[in-house]
Design a protein around this motif. Structure first.
Motif, PDB file in Angstrom:
ATOM      1  N   GLY A 233       4.288   9.911  43.111  1.00 14.95           N
ATOM      2  CA  GLY A 233       4.034   8.787  44.010  1.00 14.95           C
ATOM      3  C   GLY A 233       4.351   9.112  45.455  1.00 14.95           C
ATOM      4  N   ASP A 234       3.988   8.164  46.353  1.00 16.45           N
ATOM      5  CA  ASP A 234       4.188   8.322  47.781  1.00 16.45           C
ATOM      6  C   ASP A 234       5.032   7.178  48.317  1.00 16.45           C
ATOM      7  N   GLU A 235       4.419   6.008  48.520  1.00 19.53           N
ATOM      8  CA  GLU A 235       5.161   4.846  49.003  1.00 19.53           C
ATOM      9  C   GLU A 235       6.080   4.285  47.924  1.00 19.53           C
ATOM     10  N   GLU A 236       5.753   4.552  46.670  1.00 19.20           N
ATOM     11  CA  GLU A 236       6.579   4.125  45.544  1.00 19.20           C
ATOM     12  C   GLU A 236       6.634   5.268  44.541  1.00 19.20           C
ATOM     13  N   TRP A 237       7.842   5.562  44.056  1.00 22.59           N
ATOM     14  CA  TRP A 237       7.995   6.638  43.077  1.00 22.59           C
ATOM     15  C   TRP A 237       7.954   6.075  41.667  1.00 22.59           C
ATOM     16  N   THR A 238       7.220   6.754  40.783  1.00 25.09           N
ATOM     17  CA  THR A 238       7.268   6.476  39.346  1.00 25.09           C
ATOM     18  C   THR A 238       8.045   7.608  38.694  1.00 25.09           C
ATOM     19  N   VAL A 239       9.136   7.264  38.023  1.00 27.36           N
ATOM     20  CA  VAL A 239      10.075   8.253  37.495  1.00 27.36           C
ATOM     21  C   VAL A 239      10.008   8.227  35.968  1.00 27.36           C
ATOM     22  N   HIS A 240       9.820   9.406  35.373  1.00 32.91           N
ATOM     23  CA  HIS A 240       9.781   9.539  33.907  1.00 32.91           C
ATOM     24  C   HIS A 240      11.011  10.307  33.442  1.00 32.91           C
ATOM     25  N   CYS A 241      11.717   9.757  32.473  1.00 36.07           N
ATOM     26  CA  CYS A 241      12.959  10.352  31.970  1.00 36.07           C
ATOM     27  C   CYS A 241      12.897  10.470  30.449  1.00 36.07           C
ATOM     28  N   GLU A 242      13.587  11.466  29.905  1.00 35.34           N
ATOM     29  CA  GLU A 242      13.677  11.655  28.460  1.00 35.34           C
ATOM     30  C   GLU A 242      15.144  11.789  28.072  1.00 35.34           C
ATOM     31  N   ASP A 243      15.474  11.308  26.858  1.00 42.03           N
ATOM     32  CA  ASP A 243      16.893  11.169  26.514  1.00 42.03           C
ATOM     33  C   ASP A 243      17.508  12.418  25.901  1.00 42.03           C
ATOM     34  N   ILE A 244      16.770  13.537  25.875  1.00 40.26           N
ATOM     35  CA  ILE A 244      17.311  14.780  25.339  1.00 40.26           C
ATOM     36  C   ILE A 244      17.376  15.793  26.468  1.00 40.26           C
TER      37      ILE A 244
END
Length: 1020
Positions: free
Chosen positions: A87-98
């Protein structure tokens, strides 16, 4: 809701919270965002997706490799690795639990004897940071074998759990805001088997979607295990198994499902006529790496049960979903014609913490409770509704109190009363639920005292006395007195502290230790919340609120099973459950047994049952009159300028859609319906489209205001970001001079590199980094791809660039290689194909040269293999496999051209030149043979013997030898010619070791069946 952003060293960097708007904003609302947990490969694996503002100062901590942690709705602490940011003006963050150690690292192959799951997983977890926590299968021991080299550590953990019939989840333990432990909890089954929640349409079931498939459906399964040393696979043929539904007779390597066959057999369309005991099954295959037949049977049975019916999944959007992954829930959806009542396991969930009412779950392992509503089901639905607890009403009342600690005991009123300085205003919130229970919460505020009045000013000087007599005009006002001293400063809020404590009383404030985290509160106890507000004048106020934890309701009464019974009868009345002939299979009604009766027995979870009265659900109908159906529907269209008075008689109608225009603005339509009895009907013409006129041009919009000048951006540049190094044939780089460069940091157009803080890390290669000039140079490669990660921190901003070096390895791939020149030495190649005239002519494989007919159709002709046969220490030969025949040509002494010499066919040979035996011309022998072969043999005094023999093979595809005796002895050892009878495809024979009485036959055959050979023996 509070989150913790944690660095790689497991220390907290910032704490976003929905209670404090000034912190880093976190938003996980939306269908693709939030916390998703799913059971995949026997592991509960989770992801967390959210959006945030990159302009916030704390966004610098949102970087790949850092962690985000929070306590989820199940009261479990979760730790997620930040895997990607977009993203630019807004970040989309993807996380994994391992962690990366389990996601990215490959597992090694192994072959372990029986050992515990903890010992088995130790090789995976030894340096990953994870350890075994809860272990419900600690007493199990299993032998495991994995040969894959591309499985991730995470995949291997799931495969091991599958071998131990277990499931696992990943969790963390936190002390305060610090992660202290990462654990893998291993359970026999994740979640609770008993029903945790019930969801009903129009109450708390938002939506329910179904997807089904029979692509993998089978009703019978073949089972195979390990191979033995002879290549034979283990089966279950030595086991006799039958549990009523599933059976496998001894001698069979299949498991059969009787009920599934009755449902899915192709013979069902013919009332199962002609279907034998083992007919009508849909057969699949299952292989499992075991040498235990009982283990193979159990695994195969599990596989068959998972594929013996329609594979259906349900995805539900559920209001207030509290059930955890793996838990059991019940669903009742009455919105459509086909009602759905099912019990299912939560296979995956998606939870949101910044918005309510959007949690959803995917269901698996479902069990249909019933497929047709009855009075008993209606009663159960009412019971389910009674068990759904929701808010019925909320009441807010107020009262003035003299204490900020103890709630007042007077009259509570619906409107806030006026308080005097120093008094406390108490607010009471009473929530009533649909099950009759209530909770009460209190909050309190204090009205501060007024500040003291300022001192009076001094009186002004008195005016002059006026003359006696009539009062003169009033004198001028005296001057204002001096201002009094300033009043006390007002006060503002300096800080707020919220703490919690559990108590057995809902009215008396507890005196124990207050905690900043919410404690666990048992049923019937009270959770007190204390809010301490510190003001800027060094005073404080304390507010209390209390809520009660409701107790568990009594166990509900659910349906365990519903059994349907059917009876075909000639009677339309008087049938009871005692009437003979009832079966659980639907019976066929006929002209003699016209009525199909039905009743059902419902068994409940408390071991009670109810039985419905028999009723007629079907009647054999007599043949009715021929029906009248629709044979065809023809649509007619007309474009016209008239918007009215159009009939079917108006000219111009066509069966194709006509184009409307400004001149013909209206598109009319009618249809003619033709029925199977020959009648027709017409609809009235009506307008189905209108041509729209072009609108007037709109006015020009106002110019927008100039935007605010942007601030200078901070960027990082590498003079060289990637290079491929030429290598020798062994893959060693020839020149490292190309693998160098310089790093820069710019603010806008200004070079600020010298003011930045630099760090570097090498992977897969070695080199030098000169901090003063920020130059880097590669000096060695330890892998095919090397990376140099360069980080710069300037003015609070962290920038990262990666310099990548790859080896230009020795493999060459070209469409056409015209020539190769040079001293090649030893060359090892794969398959080489030569063509002639565009057709395959010669193929050189790893151990043979193959010949193809390039003059006609390119068919395979034969091959020469490099096998060497040494029979008697003297003769050696190469193996020739002939498909059609071989022609030998050569130059006869004195001739200038080649001539035909000999033909060798699969069933014989022909000579075009004299036959020589060790330099002796044999032509005189064969030229003297008359047409009568037997007579010739007699006249040759036994010097030639021709006979046949039957030969057997003990093992297919293996060369064997056999001694064959001559019918009568020779004077001298003969020359022996032997060939297999025609039609023996793939059979090869040859002879050596001849004496006067016998010779040695060498034989090869693809099968063990016997075959015949023809022998000619010639002695000089």
């Amino acid at each position: 809701m509070q989150w913790f952003i944690i660095g790689r060293d497991m220390h907290v960097l910032c704490t976003p919270s929905t209670d404090f708007p000034q912190t880093l904003p976190i938003d996980d609302s939306g269908d693709s965002l939030g916390q998703e947990i799913s059971i995949t490969n026997n592991s509960a694996v989770g992801t967390y997706d959210f959006t945030t503002d990159p302009r916030h100062p704390d966004s610098v901590y949102i970087t790949e490799g850092n962690y985000i942690a929070f306590r989820d709705k199940y009261g479990k602490d979760r730790l997620y690795t930040i895997m990607s940011i977009e993203g630019d003006e807004e970040w989309t963050v993807h996380c994994e639990d391992i962690g990366l150690d389990l996601i990215n690292e490959y597992a090694v192959p192994w072959d372990y004897t029986a050992r515990s799951i903890e010992d088995t997983l130790s090789v995976v977890l030894h340096d990953s940071g994870w350890e075994i926590g809860i272990n419900e299968v600690s007493s199990y021991k299993r032998a495991t074998k994995f040969e894959g080299t591309t499985d991730s550590q995470l995949t291997r953990i799931g495969d091991v759990c599958n071998q131990f019939d277990a499931e696992c989840e990943f969790a963390i333990e936190m002390k305060g805001a610090k992660v202290t432990k990462q654990v893998i909890n291993i359970y026999k089954t994740l979640g609770e088997d008993k029903t945790q929640q019930r969801f009903i349409d129009n109450i708390n079931l938002i939506s329910l979607s179904r997807s089904g498939s029979i692509e993998d459906l089978i009703t019978c399964i073949r089972c195979y295990g390990k191979e033995d040393e002879n290549g034979n696979k283990l089966t279950i043929a030595d086991i006799n198994y039958d549990d009523g539904r599933y059976f496998s007779p001894k001698g069979e390597h299949r498991i059969y499902d009787r009920e599934a066959r009755n449902k899915w057999s192709r013979f069902r369309a013919y009332d199962y006529e002609g279907q034998g005991e083992f007919d009508g099954y849909i057969v699949g295959t299952f292989e499992y790496d075991t040498d235990d037949a009982n283990e193979l049977l159990n695994r195969g049975l599990t596989e068959l049960k998972s594929r013996n019916d329609v594979k259906v999944t349900y995805e539900a959007s559920l209001y207030d979903l509290r059930a955890d992954i793996g838990d059991t829930v019940q669903i009742a959806d009455n919105r459509f014609q086909e009602k759905v009542y099912l019990s299912a396991r939560i296979q995956s969930v998606r939870n949101h913490y910044t918005v309510s009412g959007q949690d959803s779950g995917v269901l698996a392992n479902y069990k249909i409770l019933t497929s047709n509503p009855t009075s008993q089901v209606t009663q159960i639905m009412e019971q389910l509704k009674d068990q759904i607890v929701s808010v019925k009403s909320t009441e807010i009342t107020y009262q003035i109190g003299s204490s900020g600690v103890e709630p007042p005991e007077g009259q509570w009123v619906p409107n806030p009363p006026q308080t005097s300085p120093g008094q406390y205003l108490w607010t009471r919130k009473t929530t009533t639920y649909t099950n009759g229970s209530q909770t009460t919460e209190y909050s309190v505020s204090r009205n501060g005292d007024d500040g003291k009045d300022g001192e009076d000013g001094k009186p002004g000087p008195a005016g002059k006395d006026g003359e006696d007599g009539k009062p003169g005009p009033a004198g001028k006002d005296g001057e204002d007195g001096k201002p009094g001293p300033a009043g006390q400063d007002g006060r503002g809020v300096r800080s707020t502290s919220v703490t919690y404590q559990s108590s057995s009383s809902g009215t008396t404030i507890p005196t124990g230790v207050w905690s900043s985290s919410i404690p666990s509160v048992s049923a019937g106890k009270y959770l007190w919340t204390r809010t301490v507000i510190e003001y800027t004048d060094d005073t404080s106020s304390t507010l209390y609120s209390v809520s009660k934890m409701g107790g568990n309701g009594t166990d509900g009464k659910g349906i365990k099973s519903i059994t349907e019974y059917y009876l075909a009868s000639a009677s339309s009345s008087g049938v009871t459950t005692s009437t003979s002939g009832w079966t659980t299979k639907i019976q066929t009604i006929t002209t003699s047994k016209k009525y199909l009766w039905n009743y059902e027995v419902t068994r409940y979870t408390d071991d009670t049952s109810t039985t419905t009265s028999p009723c007629i659900i079907g009647v054999y109908g007599d043949k009715g009159a021929t029906g009248n159906g629709i044979q065809s529907i023809t649509n007619y269209y007309l474009a016209t300028a008239s918007g009215s008075d159009v009939t079917t008689d108006t000219s111009g109608w066509t069966t194709t859609v006509q184009t409307i225009s400004a001149a013909k603005k209206y598109l009319w339509n009618y249809e003619v319906v033709t029925y199977t009895n020959g009648n027709q009907s017409e609809t009235a013409p009506h307008i189905i489209g209108v041509y729209g006129d072009q609108g007037k041009p709109g006015k020009d919009g106002h110019d927008g205001e100039d935007g605010v000048d942007g601030t200078d951006g901070i960027s990082m540049i590498l003079s060289n970001e990637a290079v491929a190094l030429p290598c020798d044939i062994e893959g060693n780089p020839l020149d490292y001079s190309l693998a160098t460069g310089t790093a820069y940091v710019y603010k806008g157009a200004s070079d600020v590199s010298a003011s930045a803080t630099w760090t570097v890390s090498w992977s897969g290669m070695t080199g030098t980094w000169t901090a003063s000039s920020r130059t880097y140079k590669v000096t060695g490669m330890t892998a095919d791809v090397g990376k140099l990660t360069i980080k710069a921190v300037y003015s609070g901003t962290t920038l990262t660039k990666v310099f990548t070096v790859t080896k230009a390895l020795k493999n060459i791939k070209v469409n056409k290689l015209s020539a190769i020149s040079g001293v090649l030495g030893e060359v090892t190649t794969g398959k080489i194909t030569n063509t002639s005239g565009g057709k395959k002519a010669l193929v050189i494989n790893d151990n043979a040269v193959e010949f193809y007919d390039y003059t006609t159709n390119g068919e395979f002709c034969g091959r020469i293999r490099g096998s060497k046969f040494q029979n008697d220490g003297v003769h050696k030969c190469m193996r020739h496999e002939v498909e059609y025949g071989v022609e030998w040509v050569g130059k006869i002494p004195g001739s200038s051209d080649y001539t035909d010499m000999m033909y060798l066919f699969p069933d014989g040979f022909a000579l075009e030149v004299p036959l020589y035996n060790y330099g002796r011309n044999m032509t005189r022998v064969f030229n003297n043979l008359p047409d009568d072969t037997q007579g010739t043999i007699d006249r040759l005094n036994g010097r030639i013997q021709a006979f046949s023999a039957s030969v057997s093979i003990s093992k297919a595809n293996t060369w064997e030898t056999q001694v064959v005796k001559f019918p009568k002895a020779f004077e001298k050892a003969p020359i022996v010619i032997v060939q297999a009878q025609t039609g023996q495809n793939g059979t090869l024979v040859w002879a050596d070791g001849a004496t006067t009485t016998q010779f040695t036959l060498h034989k090869y055959r693809p099968s063990t069946t016997a075959f015949g050979i023809q022998i000619i023996a010639v002695s000089d």
